[in-house]
Design an enzyme around this catalytic site. Sequence first.
Site: not given
Length: 172
Positions: A89, A45
């Site tokens: 993230k 990710s």
Amino acid sequence: MAWRRAAGAAAQEAWETARQAAVFVSGVVLFHHHVGQVTLCVGPSMLPTLNPSGDVVLTEVPSITFGRVRPGDVVVAASPTNPRHTVCKRVLGLEGETVHWRSPLGRPVETLVPEGHVWLQGDNESNSTDSRHYGPVPYAMLKGRVFCKVWPPSDAGALPGRPGDRRKRPES
């Protein structure tokens, strides 16, 4: 009588060793919760910023504690879908900001980040489960701000920033 003195000395030494171990463990726990930690970030990710096979990063906690997280920062947070796991993230929006993103069907979407929340997205938008799937993340779930990659050594150093800022500040 000599055996009593020997037993007493052994007990005293054992007690001192246990005390030192307790002080050490307490120090590690305090450091982990209030200063920083070493974290392994694995998965696709955050490509190209982080390698999918796993990078070791250093995080610091004071930015979280004192509300100094900013859009563009990479953070480690408890996973909103499984709090036993963590996610790594990038912060794209803070409370009160409007974040622009695309739905899985490619439609443009605007989301106002509610009070006490942040909007998190992976750099690899085509392969990231993030706020586009689970919505804004409570600020309390943030564990640390990543400030440095330490492994692999060839990539060690500060993380690069995210090109292009797609958030829109609220009108005053």
